[in-house]
Motif scaffolding. Structure first.
Motif, PDB file in Angstrom:
ATOM      1  N   ALA A  15     -20.245  28.652  38.732  1.00 54.28           N
ATOM      2  CA  ALA A  15     -18.995  28.478  37.977  1.00 54.28           C
ATOM      3  C   ALA A  15     -19.073  27.259  37.064  1.00 54.28           C
ATOM      4  O   ALA A  15     -18.636  27.296  35.904  1.00 54.28           O
ATOM      5  CB  ALA A  15     -17.819  28.343  38.946  1.00 54.28           C
ATOM      6  N   LEU A  16     -19.638  26.165  37.580  1.00 56.80           N
ATOM      7  CA  LEU A  16     -19.789  24.957  36.749  1.00 56.80           C
ATOM      8  C   LEU A  16     -20.733  25.226  35.580  1.00 56.80           C
ATOM      9  O   LEU A  16     -20.480  24.797  34.451  1.00 56.80           O
ATOM     10  CB  LEU A  16     -20.316  23.790  37.597  1.00 56.80           C
ATOM     11  CG  LEU A  16     -19.293  23.118  38.514  1.00 56.80           C
ATOM     12  CD1 LEU A  16     -19.990  22.296  39.597  1.00 56.80           C
ATOM     13  CD2 LEU A  16     -18.350  22.211  37.708  1.00 56.80           C
ATOM     14  N   ASP A  17     -21.814  25.964  35.855  1.00 57.93           N
ATOM     15  CA  ASP A  17     -22.766  26.296  34.779  1.00 57.93           C
ATOM     16  C   ASP A  17     -22.116  27.174  33.706  1.00 57.93           C
ATOM     17  O   ASP A  17     -22.496  27.116  32.538  1.00 57.93           O
ATOM     18  CB  ASP A  17     -23.992  27.037  35.337  1.00 57.93           C
ATOM     19  CG  ASP A  17     -24.977  26.109  36.026  1.00 57.93           C
ATOM     20  OD1 ASP A  17     -24.844  24.874  35.874  1.00 57.93           O
ATOM     21  OD2 ASP A  17     -25.881  26.622  36.712  1.00 57.93           O
ATOM     22  N   ASP A 246      -9.673  16.149  35.140  1.00 61.39           N
ATOM     23  CA  ASP A 246      -9.683  17.489  34.532  1.00 61.39           C
ATOM     24  C   ASP A 246     -10.626  18.427  35.272  1.00 61.39           C
ATOM     25  O   ASP A 246     -10.278  19.573  35.560  1.00 61.39           O
ATOM     26  CB  ASP A 246     -10.121  17.410  33.061  1.00 61.39           C
ATOM     27  CG  ASP A 246      -9.028  16.878  32.164  1.00 61.39           C
ATOM     28  OD1 ASP A 246      -8.008  16.414  32.694  1.00 61.39           O
ATOM     29  OD2 ASP A 246      -9.205  16.925  30.932  1.00 61.39           O
ATOM     30  N   VAL A 247     -11.827  17.951  35.567  1.00 55.88           N
ATOM     31  CA  VAL A 247     -12.792  18.830  36.235  1.00 55.88           C
ATOM     32  C   VAL A 247     -12.315  19.128  37.659  1.00 55.88           C
ATOM     33  O   VAL A 247     -12.480  20.252  38.159  1.00 55.88           O
ATOM     34  CB  VAL A 247     -14.235  18.254  36.167  1.00 55.88           C
ATOM     35  CG1 VAL A 247     -14.445  17.076  37.072  1.00 55.88           C
ATOM     36  CG2 VAL A 247     -15.263  19.336  36.483  1.00 55.88           C
ATOM     37  N   ARG A 252     -10.046  23.068  41.548  1.00 57.04           N
ATOM     38  CA  ARG A 252      -8.979  23.477  42.490  1.00 57.04           C
ATOM     39  C   ARG A 252      -8.360  24.801  42.083  1.00 57.04           C
ATOM     40  O   ARG A 252      -7.923  25.583  42.923  1.00 57.04           O
ATOM     41  CB  ARG A 252      -7.889  22.398  42.559  1.00 57.04           C
ATOM     42  CG  ARG A 252      -8.317  21.146  43.264  1.00 57.04           C
ATOM     43  CD  ARG A 252      -7.131  20.162  43.358  1.00 57.04           C
ATOM     44  NE  ARG A 252      -7.625  18.824  43.588  1.00 57.04           N
ATOM     45  CZ  ARG A 252      -7.574  17.829  42.702  1.00 57.04           C
ATOM     46  NH1 ARG A 252      -7.017  18.035  41.508  1.00 57.04           N
ATOM     47  NH2 ARG A 252      -8.062  16.651  42.999  1.00 57.04           N
ATOM     48  N   GLU A 253      -8.287  25.015  40.777  1.00 59.99           N
ATOM     49  CA  GLU A 253      -7.729  26.270  40.254  1.00 59.99           C
ATOM     50  C   GLU A 253      -8.639  27.446  40.573  1.00 59.99           C
ATOM     51  O   GLU A 253      -8.178  28.542  40.893  1.00 59.99           O
ATOM     52  CB  GLU A 253      -7.653  26.160  38.734  1.00 59.99           C
ATOM     53  CG  GLU A 253      -6.271  26.233  38.149  1.00 59.99           C
ATOM     54  CD  GLU A 253      -6.384  25.995  36.647  1.00 59.99           C
ATOM     55  OE1 GLU A 253      -5.912  24.927  36.237  1.00 59.99           O
ATOM     56  OE2 GLU A 253      -6.960  26.837  35.930  1.00 59.99           O
ATOM     57  N   VAL A 254      -9.943  27.221  40.464  1.00 59.34           N
ATOM     58  CA  VAL A 254     -10.916  28.304  40.573  1.00 59.34           C
ATOM     59  C   VAL A 254     -11.280  28.600  42.020  1.00 59.34           C
ATOM     60  O   VAL A 254     -11.532  29.763  42.373  1.00 59.34           O
ATOM     61  CB  VAL A 254     -12.191  27.938  39.757  1.00 59.34           C
ATOM     62  CG1 VAL A 254     -13.281  28.993  39.911  1.00 59.34           C
ATOM     63  CG2 VAL A 254     -11.841  27.781  38.284  1.00 59.34           C
ATOM     64  N   PHE A 255     -11.307  27.576  42.873  1.00 60.61           N
ATOM     65  CA  PHE A 255     -11.801  27.742  44.244  1.00 60.61           C
ATOM     66  C   PHE A 255     -10.817  27.182  45.271  1.00 60.61           C
ATOM     67  O   PHE A 255     -10.142  26.188  44.992  1.00 60.61           O
ATOM     68  CB  PHE A 255     -13.138  27.010  44.421  1.00 60.61           C
ATOM     69  CG  PHE A 255     -14.262  27.584  43.603  1.00 60.61           C
ATOM     70  CD1 PHE A 255     -14.737  28.862  43.851  1.00 60.61           C
ATOM     71  CD2 PHE A 255     -14.854  26.834  42.593  1.00 60.61           C
ATOM     72  CE1 PHE A 255     -15.791  29.388  43.117  1.00 60.61           C
ATOM     73  CE2 PHE A 255     -15.906  27.359  41.850  1.00 60.61           C
ATOM     74  CZ  PHE A 255     -16.373  28.639  42.112  1.00 60.61           C
TER      75      PHE A 255
END
Ligand SMILES: [Zn+2]
Length: 282
Positions: A15-17, A246-247, A252-255
């Motif tokens: 996801a980060l990539d 921000d990151v 938190r939104e994604v996982f």
């Protein structure tokens, strides 16, 4: 409350990539997963600017499974990670504690939103656009290094310097500015981290002031002598720490994961003194 999850390092790295593609990084940069086992579960993430002994201690005390760092631990090649080297010791401690380490550096700088958006937001800048629009793989969609935007209302350079000191994380170095303290500033360029390679770009950008970190005597005096905008020099860590919020919010939104932002000031400067704190050099 501990989170129960089957989230893995691989899923978070993927996801980060996707959020900060490695192809967006500068060619000299080294980003992505530094160490860690792909199938290791992730319940807690620590976001830091620097992977240094203090933030590694924090990650281990916290029981973090993953550190997301802005600065690469390894930028230059090494021939050893022996535990009696500074970086080797960190690698051994992280592996022993089961903490993975991931870096998003210039690929996060160039992203939209990216590191300089978080910095600009702290100053209340609006109508943001890239200071140096991205080229190559990262080109397009408002991506680029640095940002330029407008203050809600013009401020003198002295007032903007105080605002930056109030709004950015406190450091021993604080904020200093170069230029006429009474000059009125409406348009501000910012760049998270070392920004002197963009002095000429800032001068051409129409900004009344340019804020970044790690500025030096000769480039600054030559820039001002040739009519460039006023300059604000902030601590490197303070300029990039806002991005961690921000990151973290995005993770938190994604996982379903607990994300902690490190407020350990990893700027190397720890002491600042003025002969007279009220004195402004004429
Ligand atoms: Zn940096």
């Amino acid at each position: 409350m501990a989170l129960v999850t089957d989230l893995t390092v691989r899923a978070v790295v993927d996801a980060l990539d996707a959020r900060f593609p490695r192809a967006w990084a500068e060619s000299w940069d080294r980003v992505g997963l530094v160490l860690g086992e792909f199938e290791h579960p992730v319940t807690r993430v620590l976001c830091v600017v620097d992977c240094v002994p203090e933030t590694v201690d924090q990650a281990i005390e916290l029981g973090a499974d993953l550190i997301v760092a802005h600065h690469p631990l390894f930028l230059k090649p090494v021939s050893s990670i022996a535990p009696d080297t500074f970086k080797g010791a960190l690698v051994h401690r992280l592996i022993r504690a089961g903490v993975a380490l991931y870096t998003a550096h210039t690929n996060a700088d160039v992203a939209n939103p990216g590191v300089s958006d978080a910095l600009a937001a702290r100053l209340g800048l609006t109508a943001l656009r890239p200071l140096a629009p991205a080229e190559g793989a990262a080109a397009g969609e408002g991506r680029g290094l640095g940002r330029i935007g407008e203050l809600p209302q013009p401020l003198t350079l002295a007032a903007l310097t105080r605002l930056a000191a109030e709004r950015l994380p406190a450091t021993a170095a604080g904020v200093r500015a170069a230029g006429d303290p009474d000059a009125l500033i409406g348009t501000v360029a910012v760049c998270g981290g070392a920004g002197d390679s963009f002095l000429a770009v800032a001068a051409r950008s129409g900004a009344d002031a340019y804020l970044c970190a790690d500025l030096r005597h000769h480039p600054v005096s030559e820039h001002l002598a040739s009519g460039g905008p006023a300059l604000l020099d902030v601590a490197h860590w303070a300029s990039e720490r806002p991005w961690l919020d921000d990151v973290a919010a995005w993770l938190r939104e994604v996982f379903p994961v607990e994300v902690v932002v490190s407020d350990l000031d990893t700027d190397p400067w720890t002491v600042h003194a003025n002969r007279d704190d009220l004195e402004i050099r004429p």
